[in-house]
Design an enzyme around this catalytic site. Sequence first.
Site, mmCIF file in Angstrom:
data_model
loop_
_atom_site.group_PDB
_atom_site.id
_atom_site.type_symbol
_atom_site.label_atom_id
_atom_site.label_comp_id
_atom_site.label_asym_id
_atom_site.label_seq_id
_atom_site.Cartn_x
_atom_site.Cartn_y
_atom_site.Cartn_z
ATOM 1 C CB THR A 16 -5.209 -31.276 33.338
ATOM 2 O OG1 THR A 16 -3.882 -31.067 32.841
ATOM 3 C CG2 THR A 16 -5.163 -31.487 34.846
ATOM 4 N N GLY A 17 -5.379 -32.868 30.243
ATOM 5 C CA GLY A 17 -5.537 -32.610 28.818
ATOM 6 C C GLY A 17 -6.815 -33.207 28.257
ATOM 7 C CB ILE A 18 -8.478 -32.728 24.978
ATOM 8 C CG1 ILE A 18 -9.876 -33.030 24.412
ATOM 9 C CG2 ILE A 18 -7.394 -33.164 24.020
ATOM 10 C CD1 ILE A 18 -10.205 -32.226 23.182
ATOM 11 N NE ARG A 39 3.529 -28.491 33.650
ATOM 12 C CZ ARG A 39 3.979 -27.818 32.602
ATOM 13 N NH1 ARG A 39 5.178 -27.289 32.635
ATOM 14 N NH2 ARG A 39 3.240 -27.655 31.531
ATOM 15 C CG ASP A 53 8.201 -29.957 35.810
ATOM 16 O OD1 ASP A 53 8.345 -30.579 34.736
ATOM 17 O OD2 ASP A 53 8.386 -28.739 35.920
ATOM 18 C CE LYS A 117 3.208 -31.820 15.836
ATOM 19 N NZ LYS A 117 1.746 -31.784 16.077
ATOM 20 C CE1 TYR A 149 3.849 -35.945 18.725
ATOM 21 C CE2 TYR A 149 3.402 -36.219 16.388
ATOM 22 C CZ TYR A 149 3.059 -35.694 17.614
ATOM 23 O OH TYR A 149 1.916 -34.934 17.733
ATOM 24 C CG MET A 184 -3.853 -26.590 22.525
ATOM 25 S SD MET A 184 -2.188 -27.233 22.734
ATOM 26 C CE MET A 184 -1.922 -28.087 21.209
#
Length: 358
Positions: A16-18, A39, A53, A117, A149, A184
């Site tokens: 479901t993220g970008i 989730r 999860d 990062k 990371y 985001m």
Amino acid sequence: MTALHTPGRALVVGVTGIIGQTLSRQLVELGWEVYGLSRSGTNAPGVTSLRADLSDPASLRAALAGTRPELVAITAWTRMATEAENIAVNGGAVRNLLAALEDEKSLKHVALMTGLKHYLGPFEAYATGVMADTPFREEEPRLSSPNFYYAQEDELFDSAARNGFTWSVHRSHTVFGFATGNAMNMVLTISAYATICKERGLPFVFPGSEAQWNSVTDVTDADLLAEQIIWAGTHEAGQDEAFNIANGDVFRWRWLWPQIAAYFGLEWEGFEGEPRTLVEGMTGAREIWAEIAERHNLVEPDIDRVASWWHTDGDLGRNIEVLTDMNKSRKAGFLGFRDTRDSFFHYVEEYRKARILP
């Protein structure tokens, strides 16, 4: 070490993220059998939705039973209050996932998405240690500060050595892309900000630092990142390697900002003295966005599901030059690129077509 026969069976973690949405769409278009794990579940066309999860090994094993993926892409992470918690939660998520997939005995390649990062340090020690000169190159040693990371990579490397699959790590910069229900995203956040500025009759003020206004930088197109993940999993030169992934061009925000302002029909202001953050400037945005959404019949009236002020403030507020080197990827045979200006406005139009922006 051989490349995967394609198309095959793939699992996208964080669907479901970008990046998850973009990657799963590309895999479906290429003819892969695609499972998407999250989730909340997904209704993406052609994707079999799995709910679990990542912190719950039992739910993972149950959800993944019988899936037998060959290519796995890990694009999910959870932000915690401290880096120690980030390490425990996000390192544990990779460990739990790969342990659950051992039962399937099908893995050939696992791709892990991280970011810059890796070179800059975690949120709580961001840009405070000794850092390499820009552009950042993949051979730079890890920083001394703890970093989730690194924990994720170590879990990946350990599992790959035990179970005989290949791996790749993809270090992206700020992502430009199209995703629904995921805030985001700098393109959508800046566009929502511009829309609110127009609604309130305010100038389009650059919210970041002097360094980001004047310095050379780069970004990562979500489609390009997805293409690199698929390439790495299906070509020998992409396996057991870490790669930066950015568009391949560079720009200055002082060049792009006025063009964004003109696109939205706004007067603009650049850096003046100190950052004028979105977190501070967008107080009251929730009510204003709800009114805009109602008037224009937008699909998402909740600004918190559209814009992430803190995330864009973090990227635009950095006091150092940040850009990446793409030569390792090019030498290995991945030659994809994007024009950053075209990328930005392409995604704005996609959000308008989807009635997320007016």
